[in-house]
Scaffold this motif. Structure first.
Motif, short mmCIF file in Angstrom:
data_model
loop_
_atom_site.label_atom_id
_atom_site.label_comp_id
_atom_site.label_asym_id
_atom_site.label_seq_id
_atom_site.Cartn_x
_atom_site.Cartn_y
_atom_site.Cartn_z
N ARG A 55 0.86 -1.19 0.00
CA ARG A 55 0.00 0.00 0.00
C ARG A 55 0.90 1.24 0.00
O ARG A 55 1.92 1.27 0.68
CB ARG A 55 -0.86 -0.04 1.27
CG ARG A 55 -1.81 1.10 1.43
CD ARG A 55 -2.63 0.85 2.71
NE ARG A 55 -3.65 1.85 2.86
CZ ARG A 55 -3.67 2.78 3.81
NH1 ARG A 55 -2.70 2.82 4.72
NH2 ARG A 55 -4.64 3.66 3.86
N GLY A 56 0.55 2.25 -0.79
CA GLY A 56 1.34 3.47 -0.88
C GLY A 56 2.34 3.47 -2.03
O GLY A 56 2.99 4.48 -2.28
N THR A 57 2.46 2.35 -2.75
CA THR A 57 3.36 2.29 -3.91
C THR A 57 2.88 3.28 -4.97
O THR A 57 1.68 3.39 -5.23
CB THR A 57 3.39 0.86 -4.49
OG1 THR A 57 3.91 -0.02 -3.51
CG2 THR A 57 4.22 0.78 -5.75
N GLN A 122 -1.33 5.51 -7.31
CA GLN A 122 -0.83 5.09 -6.01
C GLN A 122 -1.74 3.99 -5.51
O GLN A 122 -2.97 4.09 -5.61
CB GLN A 122 -0.80 6.24 -5.01
CG GLN A 122 -0.17 5.81 -3.69
CD GLN A 122 -0.02 6.94 -2.71
OE1 GLN A 122 -0.93 7.74 -2.53
NE2 GLN A 122 1.12 7.00 -2.05
N LEU A 124 -3.85 1.94 -2.97
CA LEU A 124 -4.59 2.22 -1.74
C LEU A 124 -4.71 0.97 -0.87
O LEU A 124 -5.24 1.04 0.24
CB LEU A 124 -5.99 2.76 -2.08
CG LEU A 124 -6.03 4.03 -2.92
CD1 LEU A 124 -7.47 4.40 -3.28
CD2 LEU A 124 -5.34 5.18 -2.20
N TRP A 157 -1.28 13.33 -3.18
CA TRP A 157 -1.47 11.88 -3.09
C TRP A 157 -2.01 11.55 -1.69
O TRP A 157 -1.63 12.17 -0.72
CB TRP A 157 -0.16 11.16 -3.36
CG TRP A 157 0.35 11.46 -4.76
CD1 TRP A 157 1.25 12.43 -5.11
CD2 TRP A 157 -0.05 10.82 -5.96
NE1 TRP A 157 1.44 12.41 -6.48
CE2 TRP A 157 0.67 11.43 -7.03
CE3 TRP A 157 -0.92 9.77 -6.26
CZ2 TRP A 157 0.53 11.04 -8.35
CZ3 TRP A 157 -1.05 9.38 -7.58
CH2 TRP A 157 -0.34 10.01 -8.61
N LEU A 159 -1.61 8.98 0.38
CA LEU A 159 -0.79 8.23 1.34
C LEU A 159 0.68 8.63 1.20
O LEU A 159 1.11 9.06 0.12
CB LEU A 159 -0.91 6.72 1.07
CG LEU A 159 -2.29 6.11 1.15
CD1 LEU A 159 -2.28 4.68 0.63
CD2 LEU A 159 -2.82 6.15 2.57
N PRO A 160 1.47 8.43 2.25
CA PRO A 160 2.91 8.57 2.08
C PRO A 160 3.39 7.54 1.05
O PRO A 160 2.86 6.43 0.98
CB PRO A 160 3.48 8.24 3.46
CG PRO A 160 2.34 8.40 4.40
CD PRO A 160 1.09 8.09 3.63
N VAL A 161 4.38 7.91 0.24
CA VAL A 161 4.90 7.00 -0.77
C VAL A 161 5.79 5.96 -0.09
O VAL A 161 6.77 6.30 0.57
CB VAL A 161 5.70 7.78 -1.84
CG1 VAL A 161 6.34 6.82 -2.84
CG2 VAL A 161 4.79 8.78 -2.56
N THR A 162 5.41 4.68 -0.22
CA THR A 162 6.18 3.59 0.40
C THR A 162 7.17 2.97 -0.57
O THR A 162 8.21 2.49 -0.14
CB THR A 162 5.24 2.49 0.92
OG1 THR A 162 4.43 2.02 -0.17
CG2 THR A 162 4.36 3.00 2.06
#
Length: 190
Positions: A55-57, A122, A124, A157, A159-162
């Motif tokens: 998640r966050g990709t 991204q 979710l 975006w 979410l933080p980008v993972t």
């Protein structure tokens, strides 16, 4: 299928019409006649899939420059994504505007993206799978992109980008050069 116009010229959100019974459902995800009736691309010689475990990709924002510009039909078949498209066609009334769409295995929506748009998403959810129908074969020499946090667009975006590729982090600012722009009239980049 139901075709819904969006805030961006030539982008369509395609909603599946499910035929349900005690086994589950059946739906068409593509029909040449229906796409042609809307003036949309009907030839997709390349079919691709992406899988993102976390998640966050973030993937994108990608496009191919002319003469290999590509139209895409995108559908999330597992999990959920926030899909973002940016109009980079110089002569378009929606030039430099972007819009986001939630695509998921639950809502079944598809996104039709014509030539001249940058596209990315991204995840979710964990384990997100995305299927693409693409109108042109991949040509590395024509591949280009817009950085996910390019200040020219201010995309927020959720979410933080993972996870993100080094390549996607290295795209130059969009405003740094006109070579990334596509024209709707001629089909040529300028």
């Amino acid at each position: 299928m139901e075709f819904h116009s969006t805030k961006l010229r030539d982008i369509y959100l395609v909603q599946l019409e499910l035929a349900r019974d005690n086994r589950g459902f059946f739906a068409r995800t593509f029909c040449t006649e229906e796409f042609a009736a809307y003036g949309l691309e009907t030839n997709y010689p390349q079919h691709s899939i992406s899988f993102s475990a976390r998640r966050g990709t973030l993937r994108g924002l990608h496009y191919q420059r002319d003469p290999h510009a590509e139209a895409k039909l995108v559908r999330c078949t597992q999990g959920a994504i926030l899909d973002v498209v940016i109009d980079i066609r110089l002569d378009s009334p929606t030039y430099r505007r972007w819009q986001e769409f939630e695509l998921s295995s639950v809502n079944g929506h598809q996104l039709y993206i014509p030539k001249g748009f940058a596209h990315g998403f991204q995840t979710l959810s964990n384990n997100a799978e995305v299927n693409y129908l693409i109108s042109t074969a991949y040509k590395p020499e024509s591949a280009h992109g817009i950085r996910y946090n390019d200040p020219a667009f201010g995309i927020s975006w959720p979410l933080p980008v993972t996870e993100i590729s080094e390549r996607d982090l290295s795209w130059p600012d969009f405003s740094s050069g006109p070579s990334t722009v596509h024209s709707t009239a001629s089909g040529l980049e300028v």
